[in-house]
Design a protein around this motif. Structure first.
Motif, PDB file in Angstrom:
ATOM      1  N   ILE A 274       0.843  -1.190   0.000  1.00 48.04           N
ATOM      2  CA  ILE A 274       0.000   0.000   0.000  1.00 48.04           C
ATOM      3  C   ILE A 274       0.877   1.238   0.000  1.00 48.04           C
ATOM      4  CG2 ILE A 274      -1.802   1.269   1.249  1.00 48.04           C
ATOM      5  CD1 ILE A 274      -1.614  -2.005   2.593  1.00 48.04           C
ATOM      6  N   ALA A 275       0.823   2.020  -1.076  1.00 46.58           N
ATOM      7  CA  ALA A 275       1.584   3.269  -1.150  1.00 46.58           C
ATOM      8  C   ALA A 275       0.799   4.365  -0.444  1.00 46.58           C
ATOM      9  CB  ALA A 275       1.844   3.651  -2.601  1.00 46.58           C
ATOM     10  N   CYS A 276       1.353   4.881   0.649  1.00 46.40           N
ATOM     11  CA  CYS A 276       0.692   5.915   1.454  1.00 46.40           C
ATOM     12  C   CYS A 276       1.376   7.247   1.142  1.00 46.40           C
ATOM     13  CB  CYS A 276       0.783   5.565   2.932  1.00 46.40           C
ATOM     14  SG  CYS A 276      -0.030   3.993   3.329  1.00 46.40           S
ATOM     15  N   SER A 277       0.747   8.039   0.288  1.00 41.09           N
ATOM     16  CA  SER A 277       1.439   9.129  -0.396  1.00 41.09           C
ATOM     17  C   SER A 277       1.858  10.263   0.528  1.00 41.09           C
ATOM     18  CB  SER A 277       0.570   9.644  -1.534  1.00 41.09           C
ATOM     19  OG  SER A 277       0.342   8.619  -2.488  1.00 41.09           O
ATOM     20  N   LEU A 278       0.952  10.782   1.329  1.00 40.92           N
ATOM     21  CA  LEU A 278       1.309  11.883   2.224  1.00 40.92           C
ATOM     22  C   LEU A 278       2.064  11.402   3.461  1.00 40.92           C
ATOM     23  CD1 LEU A 278      -1.866  14.155   1.987  1.00 40.92           C
ATOM     24  CD2 LEU A 278       0.364  14.488   0.893  1.00 40.92           C
ATOM     25  N   GLY A 279       2.017  10.114   3.721  1.00 38.13           N
ATOM     26  CA  GLY A 279       2.794   9.548   4.815  1.00 38.13           C
ATOM     27  C   GLY A 279       4.197   9.164   4.398  1.00 38.13           C
ATOM     28  N   ASN A 280       4.486   9.266   3.071  1.00 37.82           N
ATOM     29  CA  ASN A 280       5.793   8.898   2.536  1.00 37.82           C
ATOM     30  C   ASN A 280       6.226   7.525   3.038  1.00 37.82           C
ATOM     31  OD1 ASN A 280       6.186  11.225   0.940  1.00 37.82           O
ATOM     32  ND2 ASN A 280       6.796  12.371   2.759  1.00 37.82           N
ATOM     33  N   ALA A 281       5.339   6.559   2.834  1.00 37.54           N
ATOM     34  CA  ALA A 281       5.576   5.212   3.336  1.00 37.54           C
ATOM     35  C   ALA A 281       4.871   4.190   2.459  1.00 37.54           C
ATOM     36  CB  ALA A 281       5.079   5.087   4.776  1.00 37.54           C
ATOM     37  N   VAL A 282       5.339   2.963   2.530  1.00 34.17           N
ATOM     38  CA  VAL A 282       4.664   1.827   1.914  1.00 34.17           C
ATOM     39  C   VAL A 282       4.339   0.835   3.018  1.00 34.17           C
ATOM     40  CG1 VAL A 282       4.828  -0.086   0.272  1.00 34.17           C
ATOM     41  CG2 VAL A 282       5.851   2.133  -0.305  1.00 34.17           C
ATOM     42  N   ASP A 283       3.055   0.615   3.248  1.00 37.47           N
ATOM     43  CA  ASP A 283       2.626  -0.370   4.239  1.00 37.47           C
ATOM     44  C   ASP A 283       2.520  -1.740   3.584  1.00 37.47           C
ATOM     45  OD1 ASP A 283       2.428   1.533   6.218  1.00 37.47           O
ATOM     46  OD2 ASP A 283       0.251   1.711   6.125  1.00 37.47           O
ATOM     47  N   ILE A 284       2.787  -2.772   4.373  1.00 39.59           N
ATOM     48  CA  ILE A 284       2.651  -4.150   3.899  1.00 39.59           C
ATOM     49  C   ILE A 284       1.653  -4.868   4.793  1.00 39.59           C
ATOM     50  CG2 ILE A 284       3.836  -6.312   3.410  1.00 39.59           C
ATOM     51  CD1 ILE A 284       6.423  -4.673   3.167  1.00 39.59           C
ATOM     52  N   MET A 285       0.621  -5.434   4.170  1.00 41.80           N
ATOM     53  CA  MET A 285      -0.413  -6.151   4.915  1.00 41.80           C
ATOM     54  C   MET A 285      -0.275  -7.648   4.696  1.00 41.80           C
ATOM     55  SD  MET A 285      -4.586  -5.732   4.756  1.00 41.80           S
ATOM     56  CE  MET A 285      -4.752  -6.356   3.071  1.00 41.80           C
ATOM     57  N   ASP A 286      -0.382  -8.400   5.774  1.00 36.56           N
ATOM     58  CA  ASP A 286      -0.464  -9.849   5.689  1.00 36.56           C
ATOM     59  C   ASP A 286      -1.890 -10.227   5.296  1.00 36.56           C
ATOM     60  OD1 ASP A 286      -1.296 -12.512   7.164  1.00 36.56           O
ATOM     61  OD2 ASP A 286       0.863 -12.620   6.854  1.00 36.56           O
ATOM     62  N   ASN A 287      -2.051 -10.997   4.222  1.00 36.43           N
ATOM     63  CA  ASN A 287      -3.388 -11.287   3.718  1.00 36.43           C
ATOM     64  C   ASN A 287      -4.077 -12.441   4.425  1.00 36.43           C
ATOM     65  OD1 ASN A 287      -3.161  -9.184   1.921  1.00 36.43           O
ATOM     66  ND2 ASN A 287      -2.665 -10.466   0.155  1.00 36.43           N
ATOM     67  N   ASP A 288      -3.384 -13.096   5.343  1.00 33.84           N
ATOM     68  CA  ASP A 288      -4.052 -14.103   6.178  1.00 33.84           C
ATOM     69  C   ASP A 288      -4.709 -13.445   7.388  1.00 33.84           C
ATOM     70  OD1 ASP A 288      -3.488 -16.362   4.638  1.00 33.84           O
ATOM     71  OD2 ASP A 288      -1.490 -16.557   5.502  1.00 33.84           O
ATOM     72  N   SER A 289      -3.963 -12.540   8.012  1.00 32.45           N
ATOM     73  CA  SER A 289      -4.481 -11.888   9.218  1.00 32.45           C
ATOM     74  C   SER A 289      -5.192 -10.577   8.918  1.00 32.45           C
ATOM     75  CB  SER A 289      -3.335 -11.614  10.193  1.00 32.45           C
ATOM     76  OG  SER A 289      -2.406 -10.693   9.620  1.00 32.45           O
ATOM     77  N   PHE A 290      -4.985 -10.044   7.694  1.00 37.38           N
ATOM     78  CA  PHE A 290      -5.470  -8.703   7.349  1.00 37.38           C
ATOM     79  C   PHE A 290      -5.005  -7.683   8.400  1.00 37.38           C
ATOM     80  CE2 PHE A 290      -9.102 -10.831   4.894  1.00 37.38           C
ATOM     81  CZ  PHE A 290      -8.457 -10.666   3.680  1.00 37.38           C
ATOM     82  N   GLU A 291      -3.688  -7.679   8.623  1.00 38.09           N
ATOM     83  CA  GLU A 291      -3.060  -6.719   9.517  1.00 38.09           C
ATOM     84  C   GLU A 291      -1.810  -6.164   8.844  1.00 38.09           C
ATOM     85  OE1 GLU A 291      -4.310  -5.655  12.274  1.00 38.09           O
ATOM     86  OE2 GLU A 291      -5.842  -7.179  12.697  1.00 38.09           O
ATOM     87  N   ILE A 292      -1.517  -4.879   9.111  1.00 43.03           N
ATOM     88  CA  ILE A 292      -0.278  -4.283   8.634  1.00 43.03           C
ATOM     89  C   ILE A 292       0.877  -4.854   9.453  1.00 43.03           C
ATOM     90  CG2 ILE A 292       1.030  -2.158   8.253  1.00 43.03           C
ATOM     91  CD1 ILE A 292      -1.482  -2.402   6.502  1.00 43.03           C
ATOM     92  N   VAL A 293       1.866  -5.442   8.761  1.00 44.81           N
ATOM     93  CA  VAL A 293       2.958  -6.110   9.468  1.00 44.81           C
ATOM     94  C   VAL A 293       4.288  -5.388   9.296  1.00 44.81           C
ATOM     95  CG1 VAL A 293       1.867  -8.373   9.434  1.00 44.81           C
ATOM     96  CG2 VAL A 293       3.319  -7.677   7.504  1.00 44.81           C
TER      97      VAL A 293
END
Length: 305
Positions: A49-68
């Motif tokens: 997930i590209a978070c534009s104003l946060g200048n970050a890329v989040d990664i989510m685990d698709n089993d737990s549906f949580e940002i890891v």
């Protein structure tokens, strides 16, 4: 097999997990600031997930549906368009306000290369079907940058319309479709020499463009006219074969991200200002239903697991 949409809610810093069998959002997950664009890993295990104003890329685990994990980099400046190499081992990311491309290793989830496009507002990432080339539309330069995937080097720029944003290569690899938001046009280019073959009027402020899996249709989200242009890529009329807009489908306010399911039977459109997702039946070419999500949904991805 369960079927989901992952929908980014830009103005509340969340994403919605939509269960397509239930046609409802089943979970809302906090993200970094201003999530814009999204891609699911080739094995379906992770979402970037590209978070534009946060200048970050989040990664989510698709089993737990949580940002890891969250990837940050000192040169990120509105990280935006994301897509994966054909083998899924690398993610290419366009950072709009520094006009640089970041290459992320998807095994380590670390940035391993950065290089400039030398253009203005490099915004999206789109791979050729063979996986050898990345195309980057540059909103401020009114052109597209060609990047060689193997060498990770810029090899060319070619002109298109004004303010190009939505871009995709036809599944047959022969044509590049570019939606130009400032002049409300679609350009269809020959991918072998970048000659513009066709120019078409579409709706107002076209911002996203995707092909159906079989290449029969291209869908273009028109933000300010609140609709989706349906381009039949090979309309046959009077012994002529051409790309043609055969319908414009009304959806919610400010149409944005579009994605197909794997079979191409349905398309899903994130409506930025009605805070919902339109379900489009590709047999009838009609909106069937809407699903409520969060505030200002835009980036959208399809997941089966």
């Amino acid at each position: 097999m369960s079927k989901y949409l992952i929908v980014l809610n830009k103005d509340e810093d969340t994403l919605s997990i939509v269960d397509l069998d239930k046609q409802e959002s089943i979970k809302t997950i906090p993200t970094s600031h201003n999530p814009h664009e999204v891609v699911v890993s080739k094995d379906g295990k992770k979402t970037y997930i590209a978070c534009s104003l946060g200048n970050a890329v989040d990664i989510m685990d698709n089993d737990s549906f949580e940002i890891v994990k969250t990837i940050e980099h000192p040169e990120f400046a509105f990280p935006h368009g994301v897509d994966l190499t054909k083998d899924g081992k690398k993610l290419f990311l366009a950072s709009t306000f520094c006009s640089k491309i970041f290459v992320i290793n998807t095994e380590t989830d670390e940035v391993e290369n950065v290089f400039p496009t030398y253009q203005d507002k490099s915004h999206m990432i789109s791979f050729s079907p063979d996986g050898n080339t990345v195309y980057v539309p540059n909103i401020g330069s009114h052109n597209v940058t060609e990047v060689d995937v193997e060498s990770e080097e810029v090899v060319n720029h070619f002109p298109v319309g004004r303010g190009p944003e939505g871009l995709a290569v036809h599944p047959n690899g022969e044509h590049i479709y570019v939606a130009n938001q400032e002049d409300n046009t679609l350009y269809v280019l020959d991918s072998s020499n970048y000659e513009t073959l066709f120019k078409r009027r579409v709706g107002e402020l076209p911002v996203r463009l995707v092909f159906s899996p079989n290449g029969e249709y291209a869908l273009i989200a028109n933000r300010y006219s609140h609709d989706v242009s349906v381009i039949q890529t090979e309309q046959k009329v009077n012994n002529q074969v051409r790309p043609w807009e055969i319908k414009r489908i009304p959806v919610g306010r400010w149409a944005g991200g579009i994605v197909f399911n794997d079979s191409g039977s349905f398309a899903y459109v994130a409506n930025n200002k009605t805070n919902d997702v339109s379900i489009i039946n590709m047999e009838t070419l009609k909106e069937e239903e809407r699903i409520d999500v969060g505030v200002h949904p835009d980036g959208i991805a399809y997941l089966e697991r």
